[in-house]
Design an enzyme around this catalytic site. Sequence first.
Site: not given
Length: 458
Positions: A15-16, A42-43, A48, A51, A180, A184, A207, A306, A439, A444
């Site tokens: 992505s980057g 990876t994503c 992600c 996943k 994460y 997950e 953590r 990363d 509502h 809310e």
Amino acid sequence: MSDFDYDLFVIGGGSGGVRAARIAATHGAKVGIAEEFRYGGTCVIRGCVPKKLFVYASKFSEEFEDAEGFGWSVGERQFSWEKLVAAKDQEITRLEGIYRRNLERTNVEPHDSRAVLEGPNTVRLLATGQTFTAKYILVAVGASPNVDDDLIGGEHVITSNEAFNLADLPQKVVVVGGGYIAVEFAGIFNGLGVDTTLMYRGDEILRGFDMDLRTAVRDEMEKKGIRVVLGDTFTEIAKKADGTLSGKTRKGATLEADQIMHAIGRKPHTVGLGLEQAGVEMDAIGAIKVDASSKSSVPSVYAVGDVTNRANLTPVAIREGHAFADTIFGNKPWTVNHSLIATAVFSQPELGTVGLTQEEALKVTSNVDIYKSTFRPMKHTLSGRDEKMLMKIIVDADTDKVLGVHIMGPDAGELAQVLGITLEMGATKADFDRTIAVHPTAAEELVTMREPTERIRG
């Protein structure tokens, strides 16, 4: 005529790297990019995106149960792991095609090969042996899963890379880790009917997150049937004659499983990249050292994502890549603010968070107001499910500025995205209080908590 083959050569098609390549090309740069596996990184390929698809799949087991409370009679249910994996693969192939087409539309030249640095301005493709020169080189190769080198029998464990493509769904699994990915995947396996244990060497999972969320999500995971083992880890894993695994832990316990998955962190994917020969400085774990503009110790070599081990999240890598390209090729210099990043953990229940934890806030100011509410989501009043939702707002009592917002419950990640905008704008608790509630929604609660549940004064 340029003295170089390319103005920019990007190593890594995640992505980057892809964002940097495309933006640089739109600014008029001649850009090449090399990817050794599949575009998307990876994503998209093994992170992600698949996943989140697996998380959706795993939630249906509870959705079927909850439907009865709303008058639905759900018949016989059957799950096919093979169909899920095939559908996931089809979607990843579609997304990779989009990445390739986007590069082609901006005239970025792709090279399907691993590339390594031969010097500050030279790269070599391992697939063909070709070398190219570039005025700038951007390293965006990401990170890869850690496996404990000291673990006896470590060759028997899988990581998230393999978990997405298992031939069969295990009946019993142990997930090792507390971040994460571990949390997950524990939820995914459990939701798909797998006997699941999550083991973490620390005293509490997740953590770095607010402690109230850490304990709350563990409690909810245990309610769902996940066994959580804290303060322990494997020291030895053996494969039995029937193909199952038996693991011995540091505390002397023995855990047996069909699969043992390690999700104990990730390390920058820099081994054998030629960075040392090019003079690029790295830290003790192999991350490339960069300044705020993503420039390494070598002026022609930059790095994003990363591989720099700053904030290891896909949207951060995309922003870093965009900032690099605008700054170097677009005459629009800017840097990424890493101090305020909204994020989500697609645990079950989900977490969404932005800003400081309570522990971090108390290091910034000793006068803190805590607004916290725990309640049963409206859906579960009829489903009958014993699952709580948690919302927490942390406020600087001296300035009324909201320092952090932390949510556990349905769509927490979606809420975190919007909350990230408000905190980026410097919202105060009074701003929240002035906002009329929608509502009936869970959100809310964020604008109706009037009195702090706790006041901490230094």
